[in-house]
Structure formats: structure tokens, C-alpha cells
Design an enzyme around this catalytic site. Structure first.
Site, PDB file in Angstrom:
ATOM      1  N   LEU A  92     -76.982 -21.255  -1.387  1.00 50.71           N
ATOM      2  CA  LEU A  92     -78.059 -22.203  -1.064  1.00 50.71           C
ATOM      3  C   LEU A  92     -79.320 -21.496  -0.568  1.00 50.71           C
ATOM      4  CD1 LEU A  92     -75.769 -24.818   0.693  1.00 50.71           C
ATOM      5  CD2 LEU A  92     -77.135 -25.263  -1.355  1.00 50.71           C
ATOM      6  N   ASP A 124     -79.456  -9.249   9.840  1.00 49.25           N
ATOM      7  CA  ASP A 124     -78.111  -9.746  10.150  1.00 49.25           C
ATOM      8  C   ASP A 124     -78.246 -10.619  11.390  1.00 49.25           C
ATOM      9  OD1 ASP A 124     -75.529 -10.118  11.194  1.00 49.25           O
ATOM     10  OD2 ASP A 124     -74.826  -8.206  10.369  1.00 49.25           O
ATOM     11  N   ASN A 141     -80.205 -20.629   7.576  1.00 50.02           N
ATOM     12  CA  ASN A 141     -79.231 -20.993   6.535  1.00 50.02           C
ATOM     13  C   ASN A 141     -77.955 -20.159   6.596  1.00 50.02           C
ATOM     14  OD1 ASN A 141     -78.413 -21.830   3.606  1.00 50.02           O
ATOM     15  ND2 ASN A 141     -78.549 -19.603   3.550  1.00 50.02           N
ATOM     16  N   TYR A 170     -65.092 -23.595  12.186  1.00 51.68           N
ATOM     17  CA  TYR A 170     -66.327 -23.981  11.479  1.00 51.68           C
ATOM     18  C   TYR A 170     -66.879 -25.276  12.057  1.00 51.68           C
ATOM     19  CZ  TYR A 170     -69.409 -24.997   7.460  1.00 51.68           C
ATOM     20  OH  TYR A 170     -70.493 -25.272   6.650  1.00 51.68           O
ATOM     21  N   LYS A 194     -70.553 -25.841  13.949  1.00 50.40           N
ATOM     22  CA  LYS A 194     -71.614 -26.679  13.386  1.00 50.40           C
ATOM     23  C   LYS A 194     -71.942 -27.848  14.327  1.00 50.40           C
ATOM     24  CE  LYS A 194     -72.512 -24.519   9.422  1.00 50.40           C
ATOM     25  NZ  LYS A 194     -73.788 -23.881   9.125  1.00 50.40           N
ATOM     26  N   THR A 203     -70.992 -23.317  -4.208  1.00 50.84           N
ATOM     27  CA  THR A 203     -71.409 -21.940  -3.900  1.00 50.84           C
ATOM     28  C   THR A 203     -70.117 -21.169  -3.630  1.00 50.84           C
ATOM     29  OG1 THR A 203     -71.491 -22.442  -1.554  1.00 50.84           O
ATOM     30  CG2 THR A 203     -73.541 -22.735  -2.792  1.00 50.84           C
TER      31      THR A 203
HETATM   32  N1  LIG Z   1     -71.590 -24.971   0.222  1.00 52.33           N
HETATM   33  C1  LIG Z   1     -71.296 -26.065   0.906  1.00 52.33           C
HETATM   34  O1  LIG Z   1     -70.576 -26.944   0.413  1.00 52.33           O
HETATM   35  C2  LIG Z   1     -71.878 -26.272   2.267  1.00 52.33           C
HETATM   36  C3  LIG Z   1     -71.647 -27.494   2.890  1.00 52.33           C
HETATM   37  C4  LIG Z   1     -72.185 -27.746   4.147  1.00 52.33           C
HETATM   38  C5  LIG Z   1     -72.941 -26.761   4.772  1.00 52.33           C
HETATM   39  N2  LIG Z   1     -73.148 -25.557   4.154  1.00 52.33           N
HETATM   40  C6  LIG Z   1     -73.952 -24.560   4.873  1.00 52.33           C
HETATM   41  O2  LIG Z   1     -74.962 -24.069   4.034  1.00 52.33           O
HETATM   42  C7  LIG Z   1     -75.301 -22.726   4.403  1.00 52.33           C
HETATM   43  C8  LIG Z   1     -75.294 -21.844   3.168  1.00 52.33           C
HETATM   44  O3  LIG Z   1     -73.994 -21.914   2.614  1.00 52.33           O
HETATM   45  P1  LIG Z   1     -73.640 -21.462   1.110  1.00 52.33           P
HETATM   46  O4  LIG Z   1     -72.787 -22.521   0.555  1.00 52.33           O
HETATM   47  O5  LIG Z   1     -74.839 -20.996   0.394  1.00 52.33           O
HETATM   48  O6  LIG Z   1     -72.679 -20.238   1.460  1.00 52.33           O
HETATM   49  P2  LIG Z   1     -72.467 -18.809   0.811  1.00 52.33           P
HETATM   50  O7  LIG Z   1     -72.629 -18.886  -0.652  1.00 52.33           O
HETATM   51  O8  LIG Z   1     -71.189 -18.316   1.379  1.00 52.33           O
HETATM   52  O9  LIG Z   1     -73.704 -17.990   1.415  1.00 52.33           O
HETATM   53  C9  LIG Z   1     -73.749 -17.716   2.780  1.00 52.33           C
HETATM   54  C10 LIG Z   1     -74.917 -16.789   3.030  1.00 52.33           C
HETATM   55  O10 LIG Z   1     -74.943 -16.495   4.438  1.00 52.33           O
HETATM   56  C11 LIG Z   1     -75.046 -15.082   4.567  1.00 52.33           C
HETATM   57  N3  LIG Z   1     -74.549 -14.593   5.844  1.00 52.33           N
HETATM   58  C12 LIG Z   1     -73.315 -14.725   6.397  1.00 52.33           C
HETATM   59  N4  LIG Z   1     -73.250 -14.106   7.578  1.00 52.33           N
HETATM   60  C13 LIG Z   1     -74.487 -13.572   7.791  1.00 52.33           C
HETATM   61  C14 LIG Z   1     -75.066 -12.811   8.832  1.00 52.33           C
HETATM   62  N5  LIG Z   1     -74.352 -12.414   9.895  1.00 52.33           N
HETATM   63  N6  LIG Z   1     -76.373 -12.453   8.731  1.00 52.33           N
HETATM   64  C15 LIG Z   1     -77.119 -12.808   7.661  1.00 52.33           C
HETATM   65  N7  LIG Z   1     -76.613 -13.505   6.609  1.00 52.33           N
HETATM   66  C16 LIG Z   1     -75.315 -13.878   6.693  1.00 52.33           C
HETATM   67  C17 LIG Z   1     -74.265 -14.530   3.400  1.00 52.33           C
HETATM   68  O11 LIG Z   1     -74.580 -13.164   3.199  1.00 52.33           O
HETATM   69  P3  LIG Z   1     -73.549 -12.109   2.543  1.00 52.33           P
HETATM   70  O12 LIG Z   1     -73.744 -12.212   1.052  1.00 52.33           O
HETATM   71  O13 LIG Z   1     -73.975 -10.799   3.113  1.00 52.33           O
HETATM   72  O14 LIG Z   1     -72.172 -12.523   2.957  1.00 52.33           O
HETATM   73  C18 LIG Z   1     -74.775 -15.447   2.300  1.00 52.33           C
HETATM   74  O15 LIG Z   1     -76.037 -15.027   1.858  1.00 52.33           O
HETATM   75  C19 LIG Z   1     -74.280 -22.317   5.459  1.00 52.33           C
HETATM   76  O16 LIG Z   1     -74.845 -22.431   6.738  1.00 52.33           O
HETATM   77  C20 LIG Z   1     -73.163 -23.325   5.286  1.00 52.33           C
HETATM   78  O17 LIG Z   1     -72.418 -23.526   6.467  1.00 52.33           O
HETATM   79  C21 LIG Z   1     -72.638 -25.294   2.935  1.00 52.33           C
END
Ligand SMILES: NC(=O)c1ccc[n+]([C@@H]2O[C@H](COP(=O)([O-])OP(=O)(O)OC[C@H]3O[C@@H](n4cnc5c(N)ncnc54)[C@H](OP(=O)(O)O)[C@@H]3O)[C@@H](O)[C@H]2O)c1
Length: 233
Positions: A15, A60, A87, A156, A160, A191
Site C-alpha cells: 500500500l 526504519d 504506513n 496486531y 492498532k 498485499t
Molecule cells: N493489507 C491489508 O489487508 C491491510 C489491512 C489493514 C491495514 N493494513 C495496514 O496497511 C499498512 C501497509 O500494509 P501492506 O498491506 O502494504 O503491508 P506489506 O505489504 O507487508 O508492507 C508493509 C510495509 O511496511 C514496511 N515496514 C515494516 N516494518 C518497517 C520498519 N520498521 N520501518 C520501515 N518500514 C517498515 C515494509 O518494509 P519491508 O519491505 O522492509 O518489510 C513494507 O514496505 C500497514 O500499516 C498495515 O497494518 C493493511
């Protein structure tokens, strides 16, 4: 449309990357940040050709030295940050029960998903205050909503829910200073985190984040939204 300077964490995939790409296509200046320099340079190669108004900075959200260094670089180049999108997030201990979960799992999720956005906000607040219409978006989750609270994924969910409390507290402190702070749930999105069975495409998931990141001056603050519609906490 007013061109905004937008800082996004965790923007190398999922995202975060898609939100940054869409916002830069809309004409905003986007600072993509990610903890992994290698992934950041791959993204930089992909985007530098077609997206001119972009920047890439390692960050980070769990490491104080990384936060200070990123802030130093950004403060030297930019007069203000108009929108901060917190994010970056991790999803842990999905199948573990609250009755057996260990401290480490809770602390790990809390450090990234709750303290991360708070520390980033604290560090960048002076730059956000330079914006005439500052906006902070905390990417949260319906899994943190107390009204929707179900079983599973305790670390988690706790992180949140606490992020949502952080949103409310920041709103109360910053609204009078012209800064809007909201939590946004993107829905269940395909994702790496959401997995292939999720109901929404990435394009559908980012809509509500983009909406919150580019709110008009009179837009809402102190709320929790999914696809631009209010959610109960
Ligand atoms: N996908 C869903 O269904 C969903 C639903 C509700 C909420 N969300 C929220 O949406 C946001 C994005 O999720 P996503 O689905 O895009 O997840 P994702 O594909 O797992 O991506 C997560 C991102 O966060 C980065 N990250 C993790 N730990 C970090 C740190 N310590 N410092 C900097 N970057 C870090 C990851 O980097 P690396 O590549 O280095 O690991 C990656 O770029 C999150 O906050 C998640 O909780 C997602």
C-alpha cells in the site's frame, strides 16, 4: 489542486509504494521512505524515469538513529512536510491466542505499529507545523476497532487500537494548530500482508489513504475512516 510535499513510511512495496506512486502521478512531491536500502534503490530505478517529483530516503521507523538521520536529510532539503503518512506496519502472531501470547510478540508489533508512527510524528512535527495545512494519516486497521474486536492476532490488534488512541490524542493537541490527524483502514487488501485471498486490489485499498492524505482545509480530523467513510472506534 495544491501540490503537497508528502512523506510516506514503509513505501517500498504494498500500500505504501502504490499510495506514493498515485500521489506523485497526481502532481504531489512524494518522499518515499523504507528501511531496506536495496529495496529502496530498486524502487528508485523503477520510478525515476516516469515520476520526476519523487525522493527516496532510508528510514526504519523502529530505529531512533535512522529516524534522526532521515529527519536531518529531509530538513536540509525541504522547508515543510504537508502530509505525513504513517504506513509502515507488521502483522504478527496471527494464530496465537491472547491467553498464551508472549511479551516479545506484543512488544514487536507495538514498537513498529504504534511507537513507530508516534516517534516519526514527534520528529517531523516541526516540519509539519511549517505547512499551512498539515495532515497526518495513520494507516490503521479495522482489526484495531473495539466495536469490531474479534479473536486472533492479539499483538496486531492491540498495536492498532493503541495507534487509534494515538490518533485521537494527537488530534486534540494539534487541531488548533491547523494540523489534521486521522486513522484510516484500507480494508482487506491483496498485499504481502493481506495475502492473495483479500477482497480488495491495491488500487481499491489506497483510495481511502489518498483521500485522507489530501483533505481540503475544512476536512475532518480526529476520525477513523475506511474508503473515506467514518468507522466506529
Ligand atoms: N493489507 C491489508 O489487508 C491491510 C489491512 C489493514 C491495514 N493494513 C495496514 O496497511 C499498512 C501497509 O500494509 P501492506 O498491506 O502494504 O503491508 P506489506 O505489504 O507487508 O508492507 C508493509 C510495509 O511496511 C514496511 N515496514 C515494516 N516494518 C518497517 C520498519 N520498521 N520501518 C520501515 N518500514 C517498515 C515494509 O518494509 P519491508 O519491505 O522492509 O518489510 C513494507 O514496505 C500497514 O500499516 C498495515 O497494518 C493493511
Amino acid at each position: 489542486m495544491k501540490k503537497r510535499i508528502i512523506l510516506i513510511t514503509g513505501a517500498n512495496r504494498g500500500l505504501g509504494a502504490a499510495t506514493g506512486i498515485k500521489l506523485s502521478e497526481q502532481g504531489h512531491h512524494v518522499i518515499f521512505t523504507a528501511r531496506n536500502n536495496h529495496k529502496l534503490s530498486i524502487l528508485k530505478k523503477q520510478l525515476s524515469h516516469q515520476h520526476s517529483s519523487v525522493d527516496f530516503i532510508p528510514l526504519d521507523v523502529t530505529r531512533p538513529d535512522s529516524i534522526i538521520e532521515a529527519h536531518h536529510t529531509i530538513a536540509n532539503h525541504y522547508p515543510q512536510i504537508d502530509t505525513l503518512i504513517n504506513n509502515a506496519g507488521i502483522y504478527t502472531s496471527g494464530t496465537v491466542d491472547i491467553s498464551t501470547i508472549n511479551d516479545q510478540a506484543i512488544l514487536e508489533a507495538f514498537t513498529t505499529n504504534t511507537l513507530g508512527p508516534l516517534k516519526i510524528t514527534q520528529q517531523f512535527l516541526p516540519l509539519i507545523k511549517q505547512s499551512p495545512e498539515g495532515i497526518i494519516v495513520n494507516v490503521s486497521s479495522g482489526m484495531g476497532a473495539i466495536v469490531e474486536m474479534d479473536s486472533g492476532s492479539p499483538a496486531y490488534r492491540i498495536s492498532k487500537t493503541a495507534l487509534n488512541v494515538t490518533t485521537k490524542l494527537l488530534h486534540h493537541e494539534l487541531y488548533e494548530q491547523g494540523i489534521k490527524v486521522n486513522s484510516v483502514c484500507p480494508g482487506w487488501v491483496r498485499t504481502e500482508m493481506g495475502g492473495p485471498s483479500a477482497t480488495l486490489s491495491i488500487d481499491e485499498g489506497i483510495r481511502g489513504i489518498i483521500w485522507a492524505a489530501t483533505l481540503k482545509k475544512k476536512g475532518p480530523s480526529g476520525g477513523f475512516f475506511r474508503h473515506g467513510k467514518p468507522l466506529q472506534w
